[in-house]
Scaffold this motif. Structure first.
Motif, mmCIF file in Angstrom:
data_model
loop_
_atom_site.group_PDB
_atom_site.id
_atom_site.type_symbol
_atom_site.label_atom_id
_atom_site.label_comp_id
_atom_site.label_asym_id
_atom_site.label_seq_id
_atom_site.Cartn_x
_atom_site.Cartn_y
_atom_site.Cartn_z
ATOM 1 N N ILE A 169 -5.766 2.196 6.422
ATOM 2 C CA ILE A 169 -5.922 0.955 5.670
ATOM 3 C C ILE A 169 -6.283 1.245 4.216
ATOM 4 N N GLU A 170 -7.207 2.165 4.007
ATOM 5 C CA GLU A 170 -7.597 2.511 2.641
ATOM 6 C C GLU A 170 -6.418 3.099 1.864
ATOM 7 N N GLU A 171 -5.626 3.938 2.514
ATOM 8 C CA GLU A 171 -4.462 4.532 1.859
ATOM 9 C C GLU A 171 -3.413 3.460 1.527
ATOM 10 N N LEU A 172 -3.124 2.590 2.482
ATOM 11 C CA LEU A 172 -2.166 1.520 2.238
ATOM 12 C C LEU A 172 -2.645 0.588 1.122
ATOM 13 N N ALA A 173 -3.949 0.350 1.076
ATOM 14 C CA ALA A 173 -4.509 -0.516 0.047
ATOM 15 C C ALA A 173 -4.270 0.048 -1.345
ATOM 16 N N ARG A 174 -4.225 1.358 -1.451
ATOM 17 C CA ARG A 174 -3.994 1.999 -2.748
ATOM 18 C C ARG A 174 -2.514 2.065 -3.121
ATOM 19 N N THR A 175 -1.622 2.022 -2.132
ATOM 20 C CA THR A 175 -0.219 2.331 -2.426
ATOM 21 C C THR A 175 0.787 1.248 -2.069
ATOM 22 N N ASP A 176 0.413 0.242 -1.302
ATOM 23 C CA ASP A 176 1.381 -0.722 -0.786
ATOM 24 C C ASP A 176 1.010 -2.143 -1.228
ATOM 25 N N GLU A 177 1.824 -2.706 -2.104
ATOM 26 C CA GLU A 177 1.548 -4.036 -2.672
ATOM 27 C C GLU A 177 1.555 -5.137 -1.613
ATOM 28 N N SER A 178 2.484 -5.083 -0.658
ATOM 29 C CA SER A 178 2.519 -6.123 0.372
ATOM 30 C C SER A 178 1.303 -6.030 1.286
#
Length: 78
Positions: A19-28
């Motif tokens: 979740i933390e990684e996606l929060a940094r890299t994925d706008e959607s």
């Protein structure tokens, strides 16, 4: 940690790193987690309400939180 990330991690603690990684890299994903945090906050406000529409609004927000959480779950699984 941003409050929306905290809300998502609290909902899915076993996927905190993802979740933390996606929060940094994925706008959607960013949009989804913010929507979830806002829906959870709105639900909490309605649960404290004493207005005649409280029960209906709580049901609506519970469903929205459930739907957003399911979408966030699918998104964080890959």
């Amino acid at each position: 940690m941003h409050h929306a990330v905290q809300a998502a991690v609290a909902r899915f603690p076993d996927r905190g790193h993802t979740i933390e990684e996606l929060a940094r890299t994925d706008e959607s994903f960013l949009s989804l987690r913010e929507d979830l945090a806002e829906a959870q906050a709105a639900l909490a406000r309605w649960e404290r309400s004493d207005t005649p529409v409280m029960t209906a609004r709580c049901a609506e927000y519970r469903e929205l939180v459930r739907d957003l959480a399911a979408e966030l779950d699918r998104h964080s699984q890959g």
